[in-house]
Design an enzyme around this catalytic site. Structure first.
Site, PDB file in Angstrom:
ATOM      1  N   LEU A 133       0.830  -1.207   0.000  1.00  0.00           N
ATOM      2  CA  LEU A 133       0.000   0.000   0.000  1.00  0.00           C
ATOM      3  C   LEU A 133       0.865   1.257   0.000  1.00  0.00           C
ATOM      4  O   LEU A 133       0.681   2.159  -0.808  1.00  0.00           O
ATOM      5  CB  LEU A 133      -0.929  -0.003   1.222  1.00  0.00           C
ATOM      6  N   PRO A 136       6.647   5.960  -1.562  1.00  0.00           N
ATOM      7  CA  PRO A 136       7.622   6.937  -1.040  1.00  0.00           C
ATOM      8  C   PRO A 136       7.023   8.284  -0.644  1.00  0.00           C
ATOM      9  O   PRO A 136       7.438   8.879   0.340  1.00  0.00           O
ATOM     10  CB  PRO A 136       8.608   7.088  -2.205  1.00  0.00           C
ATOM     11  N   ASN A 137       6.052   8.762  -1.402  1.00  0.00           N
ATOM     12  CA  ASN A 137       5.505  10.091  -1.118  1.00  0.00           C
ATOM     13  C   ASN A 137       4.066  10.056  -0.605  1.00  0.00           C
ATOM     14  O   ASN A 137       3.424  11.099  -0.477  1.00  0.00           O
ATOM     15  CB  ASN A 137       5.569  10.954  -2.390  1.00  0.00           C
ATOM     16  N   ILE A 345      16.135   0.229  34.179  1.00  0.00           N
ATOM     17  CA  ILE A 345      16.351  -0.695  35.296  1.00  0.00           C
ATOM     18  C   ILE A 345      17.682  -1.432  35.149  1.00  0.00           C
ATOM     19  O   ILE A 345      18.395  -1.667  36.131  1.00  0.00           O
ATOM     20  CB  ILE A 345      15.170  -1.680  35.405  1.00  0.00           C
ATOM     21  N   GLU A 371       1.631   0.578  10.033  1.00  0.00           N
ATOM     22  CA  GLU A 371       0.184   0.376   9.894  1.00  0.00           C
ATOM     23  C   GLU A 371      -0.623   1.514  10.524  1.00  0.00           C
ATOM     24  O   GLU A 371      -1.662   1.296  11.142  1.00  0.00           O
ATOM     25  CB  GLU A 371      -0.233  -0.987  10.454  1.00  0.00           C
TER      26      GLU A 371
END
Length: 387
Positions: A133, A136-137, A345, A371
């Site tokens: 889907l 790049p732009n 930690i 996503e």
């Protein structure tokens, strides 16, 4: 459904989840744990591992038995993703992308002939799936994609490129969204199935990533790529609408992945805080550390509840847009927070590659981006609230 039947179904689901937990834990201990550092440093995508996971039924968790899958629902699927991701989130990411995106799209929108042709190979792990889907732009602005599919007789001719695609090079088959109408028109895109080896379909540049390095992310390039008309998924113009529904399930996958990261980081931090001594006592006895652990554990439980709630609604075939966005948004932010606290930690050791929390820290960030970013999830949630 009567009460007795409902109780029996819930017992069966719980038993299935326990079985999956044990199976995945044993498998990961033998096949994944010894290789985590090697795969991460070399950015090696262990394709052979996914063939083995196919033999266990993990590559087609929600595919029906008659199509070669395990025939489970979303609750069992969530459990599988969490268990894998507790060990190596990179493998969890690839497993999730294969199941919920490529396989999930075919399962949800393919016709009977398409399902029979492709789903058994995906469910068995013989083939690995990709889903295209993003470009790049056009990240969140998918409606303005540049990749086109033009009808030519009984074929579709595809031109363009997709990026940030999981298994963009190694995937044996891809579900692709391409523009068949005007740019910006939500009904101007359609979904297609493209097999690897089709002339004009190639993998492009592989991304050099901060985290999730054993999960392959790459370009897919299409140059006068011709596919037969029967490779169209659903109707012309339905591709973007299909994608939104697929992403509802995909967000549950990323939420599960996030829960696995958080749980892995928490387990490591709990063990270390009891082993590490300062001032002649374990650091877990200090309130600053114990309160941090309490917060991490509470956040994780809340994230799991949101994730399993979304999965339960999906199982009932209910509308899950808001709940999946909430689960994905909250769980991904929790993964980042818990991994960050785990590094804290561990102190200086948490900043080294000798301990697992450094990798959880790097891997977690992707969950707030992939996503749909956290900001996009807020857009989705607020729209659903304000309808």
């Amino acid at each position: 459904m009567d009460t007795l039947t409902k109780e029996r179904n819930e017992e069966a689901e719980s038993e299935n989840r326990r079985m999956i937990e044990e199976m995945v834990r044993d498998f990961a201990g033998v096949e994944i744990s010894p290789n985590i550092k090697k795969w991460d440093e070399s950015q090696h995508f262990p394709k052979e591992l996914f063939h083995k996971m196919g033999e266990l039924g993990l590559m087609g968790v929600m595919v029906p038995h008659e199509l070669g899958g395990s025939g489970f629902g979303y609750l069992e699927y969530i459990t599988a993703i969490i268990e894998i991701s507790k060990v190596d989130p990179s493998i969890g990411l690839s497993l999730a992308a294969h199941n919920s995106l490529c396989t999930g799209h075919l399962l949800q929108f393919g016709n009977d002939e398409q399902k029979k042709r492709w789903l058994p190979k995906l469910a068995s792990g013989e083939w690995i799936g990709a889903w295209g889907l993003t470009e790049p732009n056009t990240g969140s602005d998918a409606a303005n994609m540049k990749t086109t599919a033009v009808k030519d007789g009984k074929e579709w001719v595809i031109n363009g490129a997709k990026n940030f695609i999981t298994h963009g090079i190694s995937g044996d088959i891809a579900v692709l969204i391409a523009r068949t109408g005007k740019a910006g028109d939500s009904h101007g895109m359609s979904a297609f199935i493209v097999e690897r080896g089709t002339p004009g379909f190639t993998g492009g540049r592989k991304e050099d990533k901060l985290g999730m390095r054993a999960s392959e992310t790459a370009e897919m390039i299409f140059q006068d790529c011709r596919i037969p008309e029967e490779n169209l998924l659903g109707q012309v113009g339905d591709g973007f609408i299909q994608s939104l529904k697929v992403l509802d399930g995909g967000r549950i996958s990323i939420a599960a992945l996030s829960c696995g990261i958080a749980e892995g980081a928490l387990q490591a931090a709990l063990a270390y805080s009891q082993e590490r001594h300062q001032f002649n006592k374990p650091i877990s006895s200090f309130q600053g550390i114990s309160f941090m652990l309490a917060e991490m554990a509470t956040q994780l439980e809340a994230a799991k509840l949101l994730t399993y709630q979304a999965g339960a609604i999906k199982n009932r075939k209910g509308k899950v847009t808001k709940e999946s966005a909430m689960a994905k948004y909250y769980a991904s932010e929790v993964a980042v927070s818990v991994a960050n606290n785990a590094v804290q930690i561990f102190g200086g050791y948490g900043f080294t590659k000798d301990y697992p929390v450094e990798k959880f820290y790097r891997d977690a960030k992707l969950c707030t981006i992939g996503e749909g970013t956290s900001e996009i999830q807020k857009v989705v949630i607020s729209r659903e609230l304000l309808k």
